[in-house]
Design a protein around this motif. Structure first.
Motif, PDB file in Angstrom:
ATOM      1  N   SER A  21       0.839  -1.199   0.000  1.00 40.66           N
ATOM      2  CA  SER A  21       0.000   0.000   0.000  1.00 40.66           C
ATOM      3  C   SER A  21       0.869   1.242   0.000  1.00 40.66           C
ATOM      4  CB  SER A  21      -0.911   0.010   1.224  1.00 40.66           C
ATOM      5  OG  SER A  21      -1.869  -1.017   1.148  1.00 40.66           O
ATOM      6  N   CYS A  22       0.325   2.296  -0.575  1.00 40.57           N
ATOM      7  CA  CYS A  22       1.002   3.590  -0.607  1.00 40.57           C
ATOM      8  C   CYS A  22       0.002   4.657  -0.178  1.00 40.57           C
ATOM      9  CB  CYS A  22       1.521   3.878  -2.004  1.00 40.57           C
ATOM     10  SG  CYS A  22       2.213   5.541  -2.217  1.00 40.57           S
ATOM     11  N   ALA A  23       0.308   5.306   0.917  1.00 39.04           N
ATOM     12  CA  ALA A  23      -0.550   6.380   1.413  1.00 39.04           C
ATOM     13  C   ALA A  23       0.018   7.713   0.974  1.00 39.04           C
ATOM     14  CB  ALA A  23      -0.634   6.317   2.931  1.00 39.04           C
ATOM     15  N   ALA A  24      -0.801   8.501   0.320  1.00 42.07           N
ATOM     16  CA  ALA A  24      -0.383   9.802  -0.194  1.00 42.07           C
ATOM     17  C   ALA A  24      -0.969  10.913   0.651  1.00 42.07           C
ATOM     18  CB  ALA A  24      -0.829   9.945  -1.640  1.00 42.07           C
ATOM     19  N   SER A  25      -0.185  11.933   0.884  1.00 35.88           N
ATOM     20  CA  SER A  25      -0.670  13.075   1.651  1.00 35.88           C
ATOM     21  C   SER A  25      -0.001  14.343   1.156  1.00 35.88           C
ATOM     22  CB  SER A  25      -0.390  12.884   3.140  1.00 35.88           C
ATOM     23  OG  SER A  25       0.999  12.791   3.372  1.00 35.88           O
ATOM     24  N   GLY A  26      -0.578  15.462   1.536  1.00 37.44           N
ATOM     25  CA  GLY A  26       0.025  16.753   1.226  1.00 37.44           C
ATOM     26  C   GLY A  26      -0.639  17.503   0.090  1.00 37.44           C
ATOM     27  N   ARG A  27      -1.298  16.825  -0.808  1.00 38.76           N
ATOM     28  CA  ARG A  27      -1.950  17.487  -1.927  1.00 38.76           C
ATOM     29  C   ARG A  27      -3.216  16.741  -2.320  1.00 38.76           C
ATOM     30  NH1 ARG A  27       1.434  20.685  -5.211  1.00 38.76           N
ATOM     31  NH2 ARG A  27      -0.433  21.050  -6.457  1.00 38.76           N
ATOM     32  N   THR A  28      -4.044  17.391  -3.113  1.00 37.03           N
ATOM     33  CA  THR A  28      -5.192  16.716  -3.707  1.00 37.03           C
ATOM     34  C   THR A  28      -4.712  15.917  -4.901  1.00 37.03           C
ATOM     35  OG1 THR A  28      -6.686  18.468  -3.027  1.00 37.03           O
ATOM     36  CG2 THR A  28      -7.440  17.009  -4.771  1.00 37.03           C
ATOM     37  N   PHE A  29      -5.090  14.672  -4.977  1.00 39.20           N
ATOM     38  CA  PHE A  29      -4.513  13.804  -5.990  1.00 39.20           C
ATOM     39  C   PHE A  29      -5.356  13.586  -7.225  1.00 39.20           C
ATOM     40  CE2 PHE A  29      -0.539  12.435  -4.422  1.00 39.20           C
ATOM     41  CZ  PHE A  29      -0.600  12.784  -3.091  1.00 39.20           C
ATOM     42  N   SER A  30      -6.367  14.387  -7.359  1.00 42.51           N
ATOM     43  CA  SER A  30      -7.228  14.176  -8.518  1.00 42.51           C
ATOM     44  C   SER A  30      -6.478  14.388  -9.819  1.00 42.51           C
ATOM     45  CB  SER A  30      -8.437  15.103  -8.447  1.00 42.51           C
ATOM     46  OG  SER A  30      -7.998  16.461  -8.451  1.00 42.51           O
ATOM     47  N   GLY A  31      -5.415  15.179  -9.799  1.00 46.90           N
ATOM     48  CA  GLY A  31      -4.668  15.439 -11.022  1.00 46.90           C
ATOM     49  C   GLY A  31      -3.404  14.625 -11.162  1.00 46.90           C
ATOM     50  N   TYR A  32      -3.125  13.733 -10.208  1.00 39.82           N
ATOM     51  CA  TYR A  32      -1.897  12.948 -10.232  1.00 39.82           C
ATOM     52  C   TYR A  32      -2.180  11.523 -10.684  1.00 39.82           C
ATOM     53  CZ  TYR A  32       0.857  16.460  -7.812  1.00 39.82           C
ATOM     54  OH  TYR A  32       1.530  17.589  -7.497  1.00 39.82           O
ATOM     55  N   ASN A  33      -1.203  10.966 -11.356  1.00 39.12           N
ATOM     56  CA  ASN A  33      -1.235   9.553 -11.674  1.00 39.12           C
ATOM     57  C   ASN A  33      -0.175   8.851 -10.820  1.00 39.12           C
ATOM     58  OD1 ASN A  33      -3.285   9.606 -13.736  1.00 39.12           O
ATOM     59  ND2 ASN A  33      -1.782  10.704 -14.978  1.00 39.12           N
ATOM     60  N   MET A  34      -0.464   7.605 -10.445  1.00 37.36           N
ATOM     61  CA  MET A  34       0.358   6.910  -9.464  1.00 37.36           C
ATOM     62  C   MET A  34       0.882   5.595 -10.029  1.00 37.36           C
ATOM     63  SD  MET A  34       0.057   8.875  -6.738  1.00 37.36           S
ATOM     64  CE  MET A  34       0.429   7.832  -5.326  1.00 37.36           C
ATOM     65  N   ALA A  50       1.266   1.286 -13.329  1.00 36.43           N
ATOM     66  CA  ALA A  50       0.763   2.630 -13.088  1.00 36.43           C
ATOM     67  C   ALA A  50      -0.749   2.648 -13.254  1.00 36.43           C
ATOM     68  CB  ALA A  50       1.411   3.638 -14.044  1.00 36.43           C
ATOM     69  N   ILE A  51      -1.376   3.657 -12.630  1.00 35.60           N
ATOM     70  CA  ILE A  51      -2.821   3.803 -12.707  1.00 35.60           C
ATOM     71  C   ILE A  51      -3.193   5.269 -12.844  1.00 35.60           C
ATOM     72  CG2 ILE A  51      -3.096   3.900 -10.184  1.00 35.60           C
ATOM     73  CD1 ILE A  51      -5.733   2.281 -10.607  1.00 35.60           C
ATOM     74  N   SER A  52      -4.160   5.539 -13.695  1.00 34.07           N
ATOM     75  CA  SER A  52      -4.683   6.881 -13.834  1.00 34.07           C
ATOM     76  C   SER A  52      -5.631   7.162 -12.676  1.00 34.07           C
ATOM     77  CB  SER A  52      -5.443   7.025 -15.150  1.00 34.07           C
ATOM     78  OG  SER A  52      -6.226   8.208 -15.170  1.00 34.07           O
ATOM     79  N   TRP A  53      -5.358   8.251 -11.948  1.00 35.19           N
ATOM     80  CA  TRP A  53      -6.189   8.549 -10.790  1.00 35.19           C
ATOM     81  C   TRP A  53      -7.618   8.873 -11.196  1.00 35.19           C
ATOM     82  CZ3 TRP A  53      -4.514   7.370  -6.148  1.00 35.19           C
ATOM     83  CH2 TRP A  53      -5.275   7.746  -5.051  1.00 35.19           C
ATOM     84  N   SER A  54      -7.783   9.484 -12.367  1.00 37.13           N
ATOM     85  CA  SER A  54      -9.113   9.941 -12.773  1.00 37.13           C
ATOM     86  C   SER A  54      -9.936   8.851 -13.455  1.00 37.13           C
ATOM     87  CB  SER A  54      -8.997  11.144 -13.700  1.00 37.13           C
ATOM     88  OG  SER A  54      -8.222  10.799 -14.841  1.00 37.13           O
ATOM     89  N   THR A  55      -9.283   8.017 -14.273  1.00 38.05           N
ATOM     90  CA  THR A  55     -10.043   7.039 -15.060  1.00 38.05           C
ATOM     91  C   THR A  55      -9.881   5.607 -14.576  1.00 38.05           C
ATOM     92  OG1 THR A  55      -8.282   6.619 -16.661  1.00 38.05           O
ATOM     93  CG2 THR A  55      -9.747   8.502 -17.093  1.00 38.05           C
ATOM     94  N   GLY A  56      -8.824   5.354 -13.811  1.00 38.42           N
ATOM     95  CA  GLY A  56      -8.548   3.983 -13.377  1.00 38.42           C
ATOM     96  C   GLY A  56      -7.835   3.143 -14.416  1.00 38.42           C
ATOM     97  N   THR A  57      -7.467   3.755 -15.534  1.00 40.48           N
ATOM     98  CA  THR A  57      -6.712   3.029 -16.557  1.00 40.48           C
ATOM     99  C   THR A  57      -5.397   2.544 -15.968  1.00 40.48           C
ATOM    100  OG1 THR A  57      -7.680   4.381 -18.303  1.00 40.48           O
ATOM    101  CG2 THR A  57      -5.628   3.228 -18.811  1.00 40.48           C
ATOM    102  N   THR A  58      -5.028   1.308 -16.299  1.00 35.13           N
ATOM    103  CA  THR A  58      -3.803   0.716 -15.742  1.00 35.13           C
ATOM    104  C   THR A  58      -2.829   0.301 -16.837  1.00 35.13           C
ATOM    105  OG1 THR A  58      -4.849  -1.459 -15.660  1.00 35.13           O
ATOM    106  CG2 THR A  58      -4.967  -0.103 -13.670  1.00 35.13           C
TER     107      THR A  58
END
Length: 125
Positions: A21-34, A50-58
């Motif tokens: 698991s990876c917990a992200a903090s510090g910013r809103t992640f709607s615009g980030y891909n992980m 990798a995964i698109s935060w907005s669409t879930g594309t992997t």
């Protein structure tokens, strides 16, 4: 500033499973891909998934396709990596990564804006 904290690494027998698991903090992640990278001793850091935060594309590296699954929880700002059918060659430190760019930028470590500190996965034969 963005902080990424990984958890879930450990020792597992070949053929077993682990969930990172990876917990992200510090910013809103709607615009980030992980995504996730890994680095084995003496080798370069390599893309895993990798995964698109907005669409879930992997996207997956060929070496893990069909065995690993990436997912995200937008409500908790977490990204998970389910690893099944683990092999000794999967042994590495696994790093969570985030990019402000398109998901394709995560195919290369140069496209990563933020890194976690890593979590060690050891697969015993």
């Amino acid at each position: 500033q963005v902080q990424l904290v990984e958890s879930g690494g450990g020792l597992v027998q070949a053929g077993g499973s682990l969930r990172l698991s990876c917990a992200a903090s510090g910013r809103t992640f709607s615009g980030y891909n992980m995504g996730w990278f890994r680095q084995a001793p003496g080798k370069e850091r390599e893309f895993v998934t990798a995964i698109s935060w907005s669409t879930g594309t992997t996207v997956y590296a060929d070496s893990v396709k069909g065995r690993f699954t990436i997912s995200r929880d937008s409500a908790k700002n977490t990204v998970s990596l389910q690893m099944n059918s683990l092999k000794p060659e999967d042994t590495a430190t696994y790093y969570c990564a985030a990019t402000a760019g398109l998901i394709g930028r995560l195919l290369n470590s140069h496209g990563v804006n933020y890194w976690g500190k890593g979590t060690l996965v050891t697969v015993a034969s």
